[in-house]
Every structure is written in structure tokens, then in C-alpha cells.
Design an enzyme around this catalytic site. Sequence first.
Site, short mmCIF file in Angstrom:
data_model
loop_
_atom_site.label_atom_id
_atom_site.label_comp_id
_atom_site.label_asym_id
_atom_site.label_seq_id
_atom_site.Cartn_x
_atom_site.Cartn_y
_atom_site.Cartn_z
CB SER A 53 -18.82 -31.19 22.09
OG SER A 53 -20.07 -30.64 22.46
CD GLU A 81 -17.80 -24.76 17.59
OE1 GLU A 81 -17.79 -25.99 17.67
OE2 GLU A 81 -16.92 -24.03 18.07
CG HIS A 90 -20.52 -28.13 18.16
ND1 HIS A 90 -19.45 -27.64 18.87
CD2 HIS A 90 -21.07 -29.10 18.95
CE1 HIS A 90 -19.35 -28.27 20.03
NE2 HIS A 90 -20.32 -29.16 20.10
#
Length: 476
Positions: free
Chosen positions: A231, A341, A386
Amino acid sequence: MTVHTKAGLTLSGFILFFLIGVGFVRYSVNTDPFDTIKVNGGMISGIMNATGDVHEFKGIPFAAPPVGKLRWKEPRPVISWKGVKVCDRFGPSPMQNDPVPFSMWSTEWLIPKEPISEDCLYLNVWTGATDPKEKRPVLVWLYGGGFVSGGSAVPIYDGEAIAKKGVIVVSCNYRVGIFGFFAHPELTAESPHNTSGNYGLLDQIAALQWVKKNIAAFGGDPDNVTIAGQSAGSMSVNCLVASPLTRNLFQRAIGESGAIFARRSPSLQWAEEKGKLLLQLLQVDGISDLRAMPAGELLRRAYGSREPIVDGYVLPEAVVDIFKEGKENNVGLLTGWNQDESDTVFAVQNYAWAKMTSGQGRKVYIYRFTRKPPATGEYKKYGAFHSGEVPYVFDNLRLVDRPWEPIDHQLATLMSTYWANFVKTGDPNGEGLPAWAPYHGTEKRMMVFGADKQETEPMTDSGGLDSLFTQMSGMQ
């Protein structure tokens, strides 16, 4: 009465000689080269894991505390200490809101409730080496959290299991939120590089410089380093690959669900204007007043979205432009994203990163994680979410309270082995593993990590991602 041996040595002398010899042998056998280690700043000690095969050093300072006058300054050299600093627990997490589980993220994905502090520039090392001369490959992990939260003490980032695979693991803190990504004309003027804003990235670079100088003492190879993140950590890796300040600090990169390609980061000028507006809203006269504000109050009054900017120093240009011009660091890449995602936020970014890197002749490996981690209660509704792959990559399912099934343990073993192999050689493949074919522009293939398949297959959605990237970036 003194008794003499035939060699003329008294019996008492012989006994003393024998005891000294035994003591010397015992001392030699029990000496551990990692009991204490010299690093920048002084001597440190750590702890041994429960199975006796990994040394853990937690909370090692790698820069001076960025507090007081050092708030919004580049990281300064670590302050030396006397004696042996016991590094047996994580340092404070960066200044941020208290961690509260939300959405699909339970406590295992969050920092501990305490300590949380502006004094946060600490890193951690896990090493399975038994001799400082081993030169094991090194993995440096950068956490996610949207650049406003996160820390190296998150449970799923524990490095013990990967260290058992022959890789030295380093995780480091970096400043987040307003403490890590705040720009203002006053800050730019006082900087020797005429810039401000990317303090969090500068922390990461300082940690990499620490690794370069110190990791050999832990049995690591300073010339075989892979940076990895997920991320915002993956976006950080993307920025570090692009930055001219990281030359020769690492040789490979792993990016999980995050990059900055389909949009350009804000400019320094834009960020400075935003900084000026904040001072007006807080009704303070200048940076000195803002530095005097307690960290908790500043966090409460100025909390908001922060991100890397094109500052002319860490990032001379937008990341995508640096890659287009071939100015990024020449490193191999392993990257991918998760099935559930949003493509516009993650898949298109990492796909563009892979495509550009491959187009410049570098080896690239792409994955898609499709396994829906098993769950109970409210967590059942989430798919391959995620950051759901992270405990598999670290082989840390034991640290997560989920009803794991045999396939999950198989995936964790497989993925962590691939990642460790890539850190070692730049190629995830190894004996007994399903073949992971590299990505090429003419043969677009990716590894799928799912419940029913773990194999390389053609990228059926590459055309759609190409169109999406062109649409989002305005590039032809």
C-alpha cells in the site's frame, strides 16, 4: 604437603591450570557473536527467539528524535549512548490517531495501542546468521497506512519466519501525517536543499543508509538489499526506486498493491500553499509557533491526507516521468495486487510499474492474490482484501486470529518462499516450486495465488488495464 608430578608441576598448580582451561573452553563454546553488536551510536543487545535460531533486535534508533526544533527537518544522525542499549522491544509507533479496528482490518493489521510518539525513528532486525561474516541477503520492509498511520510494530510484520529462510529482515518506522509530509515556504527556505514536505521518505532513506553501514554486523550483505512494502509502503518503494538519493542502497524492489503512476504527485508549490492555509486555519504566526505546539494537539487539529510530493530533491520529477526517461534506479521488480481491490486505485498502478520496468529490459514478476482469507463474524463479507496477502508473505498466519485451513498454510509457505528467493537472487523460483514465469510485454503472464490454483497464467485483463492507464494518466 606439596605433591609434584613427574613433569615437575605441583598438583595444586595442575588443578588450577585444568580449571582455567575448562573455563576457557566453556567461555569459547558459549560465546555468541550477536550477544552485543556495535552500530551507529553505540553497543546494543537483543533477544533470542523461542526456538533459538533467530536473534531479534527491536527498537534500534537510526536517527535523532525528530522533535522540537527537529520537527520537519531531515533526519539527523543518531545520538550516541553509553554502555549497552537493550533492544528487546519495539520503539514507539509514529504519531497518529489511536488504532481502532475498522472495515476488514482487525487488530493484527494495526499498531499496538502504545507507545505512540513523535520520537519514532527506530528500526528492527531479525537475523538467523550465526557468524557476522555470512553476508545474508537483506529485506527492508516499509509499512502501509495511507501515509497517515502504520508502524513497524504491526503484528503481521514480524520478521522471524522469513529470517528462518535465510534472509535478514529489517523493518523501520517513518514519520506519517502532518509530521512526515508537511510543506511550507519557511521550511523550504531553511532547508539546505531548498525543499520541504517529504520527511517520511527521507526517514526511509536514512534507514537504508543505516542498513548500508551497519547490517554487516548482523551477518547481512549491504550489497544485496531488497526494499519491500505494501500500500503506502509500496508507493514508498516506488518513490525510492525513482529517487536519485538512493543510488546503490538496494538492488531489488517488491511492491504490493501501491504505486504512483496513473497520476502525478502534487508539486512543492502546491504543497506550500496548502501549508500556508493550514497556518491560517490554526491561527499561528509561523513555523516556530507550529513547532512549539504539542504533538497531540497538532495531530488533533491538523490531521488529514498527506502524501509524497515532487519536491525537486527526493523526487526531482513525477515518478512516472522519471521512469519514462529511464532515470530510475536499475533494480529488479516483484509486484502485484489482490483480486478484490479497486483496479483504478491499485491494479493499474502496479501493472504500469511492471510494464515500464520490463520495457527497459529488467526482469519483472507479477502476481495476483485471489485467496479470500477465511473469517468469522463481520469479516466474512470481505474477499481477497487490501493487505490480506501480507500475513501469507511473512508466513505469519500463526499471529492472526482466523480459522485458517490447510490451503492457507500451503499458500503462506509458498508465497514466503518465493519472496525469500527473490530477495536472495532476484528470481522467486526454486526447487520444488511451481514455475513463476517473468512478465514480458509480448508474453504477459502472472502468478496466481488462490485456493484452487497456484500457477502462472496469461493476463487476461492486460488490455483493460492498458486502456485504464491511458485514460487516467492522459498518456498516449
